[in-house]
Design an enzyme around this catalytic site. Structure first.
Site, PDB file in Angstrom:
ATOM      1  N   SER A   1     -54.023  47.932  49.222  1.00 56.02           N
ATOM      2  CA  SER A   1     -53.555  49.274  49.311  1.00 56.02           C
ATOM      3  C   SER A   1     -54.268  50.289  48.709  1.00 56.02           C
ATOM      4  CB  SER A   1     -51.999  49.143  48.983  1.00 56.02           C
ATOM      5  OG  SER A   1     -51.202  50.342  49.557  1.00 56.02           O
TER       6      SER A   1
ATOM      7  N   ASP B   1     -48.527  46.686  59.973  1.00 55.23           N
ATOM      8  CA  ASP B   1     -48.618  47.458  58.680  1.00 55.23           C
ATOM      9  C   ASP B   1     -48.740  48.885  59.112  1.00 55.23           C
ATOM     10  OD1 ASP B   1     -48.463  48.624  56.242  1.00 55.23           O
ATOM     11  OD2 ASP B   1     -50.695  47.728  55.796  1.00 55.23           O
TER      12      ASP B   1
ATOM     13  N   HIS C   1     -48.546  44.506  54.793  1.00 51.03           N
ATOM     14  CA  HIS C   1     -49.361  44.973  54.194  1.00 51.03           C
ATOM     15  C   HIS C   1     -50.067  43.922  53.088  1.00 51.03           C
ATOM     16  CE1 HIS C   1     -50.611  48.883  52.463  1.00 51.03           C
ATOM     17  NE2 HIS C   1     -50.311  48.475  51.302  1.00 51.03           N
TER      18      HIS C   1
END
Length: 497
Positions: free
Chosen positions: A172, A403, A429
């Site tokens: 991320s 995602d 994710h």
């Protein structure tokens, strides 16, 4: 911006874990599920870090926390640099990087992001004191720490002729940092894995909501849109009662309340639990039951209840609090409001979230929390790093098909920067490192619960093959010249980039 939310698979499974609220990538709310085996280590170490890497006269320092794990390390093995992000970093997580470390005989080292967790330079998080919180400062933290830690390794293992081979990892926002670290300091790492890496700063991030609709499918999307429309109308006629239904009567600003609902829905798709949300909603619709009541139960029992999200963390009055706490929400919102935006606004047509969540809501939030003049410099961020057109080398990008954040990542392969999309019903994710669902933690990233384990296995093998090649190439390359001068030369180049 939608707080990086996380989720769980089954209530019975969750009940066997310790649960506490935290914030992860991109300031998104998500729960922290821990069991005794969630971490390889939680033993803390400390390092004196420079507060401002860009000032020649400011020599202030702060204590920065880090962790190390050597159980898999073989002599002359690589160093896997686990990058932490916008939440407390409480140890080295036992995900798929542990499998990779075993395979390559690597040590694992992880540095907590400045300002988060126990690594805050200030006790009062005023807007003035937050001016040293940025991705650019964080990258120099990584570079300076890497040099410091290499010195420890040199002394401990009598390394003199060459550095260890370092490889960075992140998911991320830390995935973006991993890519940017390799981009700006290519001489300090052999390569980078950038999982679900949000390298493209986005002002109006409408693709986020569009992906939620695609991942939900026609039936679930239609019910979610119906719920949104009903809630919007009831806010006008019965404001207090509709907020009370969701356990959020304390949220006085309608936009804050609507953001809570949008996040609660998004988390199911982002972290690989779509059926937990969609099955009850679709069933309620088919059986002529109250869909708003059904969604409210989901929000209260799962997102707020089991998931552990605090309603107050959506409250702008709460976000103005300058005293550090466990949520770190003020910190991430500062990065959102100054660097990357990711404003998850409603698209003009066919939106799942309320149309009241627009760019004006976000800009007003930034102004309300941090004062006049705070504005996300999205263009400057993308100019500095390249956005999705990043021109680095030896960076692996991975994304999950469901995602919504993948639309801020690099999704096309280029020379020495392969990009892989893992396709399955619950691939979200960080699937490559976390397995399915992505929360709670699957020990060693177990992918057996992914609807297509073979899709995950295929990408993981591609990661292994690429890492093996790059680490071999790195080992054979000459370091060239005095290592200390080489490092500081690189720092100067990165500063001028």
């Amino acid at each position: 911006m939608a707080m990086f939310l996380a989720y769980f698979s089954l209530l019975l499974l969750v009940s066997s874990l310790n649960l506490s609220s935290r914030v992860d990538s991109l300031g998104f709310h998500h729960a922290k599920f821990e069991s005794s085996s969630s971490y390889l280590t939680k033993d803390e170490h400390w390092f004196n870090q420079q507060l401002d890497h860009f000032s020649p006269t400011d020599h202030r320092q702060f204590k920065q926390r880090y962790f190390e794990f050597f159980d898999f390390y073989r002599a002359d093995g690589p160093i896997f640099f686990r990058i932490c992000g916008e939440s407390a970093c409480n140890g080295i997580t036992n995900d798929y990087t542990a499998v990779l470390a075993k395979k390559f005989g690597a040590a694992l080292v992880s540095l907590e992001h400045r300002y988060y967790g126990k690594s805050s330079p200030f006790e009062d998080l005023t807007t003035e004191n937050l001016r040293y919180l940025s991705s650019k400062q964080a990258l120099f933290d990584l570079a300076v720490f890497r040099q410091y830690y290499q010195g420890i390794l040199n002394e401990k293992y009598s390394i003199s002729s060459a550095d260890s081979s370092w490889f960075s990892f992140g998911v991320s926002y830390p995935g973006a940092l991993s890519a940017w670290y390799r981009l700006k300091f290519p001489h300090l790492t052999c390569g980078s894995l950038a999982s679900s890496a949000v390298v493209q700063a986005v002002y109006n991030f409408t693709d986020f909501d569009k992906q939620i609709g695609e991942s939900a499918g026609p039936e679930c999307k239609a019910v979610l849109q119906e719920v949104t429309n009903i809630v919007d109308r009831q806010l006008q006629s019965d404001n207090h009662n509709i907020k009370s239904l969701f356990g959020a009567a304390t949220l006085k600003i309608d936009g804050d309340f609507l953001y809570l609902l949008a996040d609660a829905a998004a988390i199911a798709f982002q972290y690989g639990n779509p059926d937990v949300l969609c099955n009850p909603l679709v069933d309620a619709k088919k059986n002529s039951q109250d869909t708003v009541q059904t969604f409210a139960r989901y929000v209260k029992e799962y997102y707020i209840g089991t998931f552990g999200v605090s309603v107050s963390s959506y409250d702008q009055h709460y976000l103005k609090n300058t005293t550090p706490d466990e949520t770190d929400m003020r910190l991430w919102w500062y990065q959102v409001c100054t660097e990357v935006a990711y404003f998850q606004v409603a698209p003009k047509n066919d939106s799942v979230r309320s149309e009241q969540i627009d760019s004006r809501y976000h800009l007003d939030l930034c102004k309300n929390i941090f004062g006049e003049g705070v504005y996300p410099e999205v263009d400057m961020t993308n100019i500095y790093y390249g956005g999705s057109k990043i021109r680095g080398s030896r960076i692996i990008f991975t994304n999950g098909s469901q995602d919504p954040w993948r639309h801020a990542s690099k999704q096309t392969s280029s020379d020495t920067m392969p990009s892989y999309l893992i396709k399955c019903h619950n691939c979200g994710h960080g699937t490559d490192l976390r397995g399915c669902p992505q929360v709670p933690l699957n020990i060693e990233g177990n992918a057996s619960n992914c609807t297509s384990p073979d899709a995950v296995k295929k990408v993981r093998q591609q990661i292994i093959d690429t890492m093996d090649l790059w680490l071999s190439e790195c080992k054979s390359e000459a370091t060239g010249g005095d290592e200390s001068n080489w490092f500081h030369s690189g720092l100067r180049l990165a500063h001028s980039a």
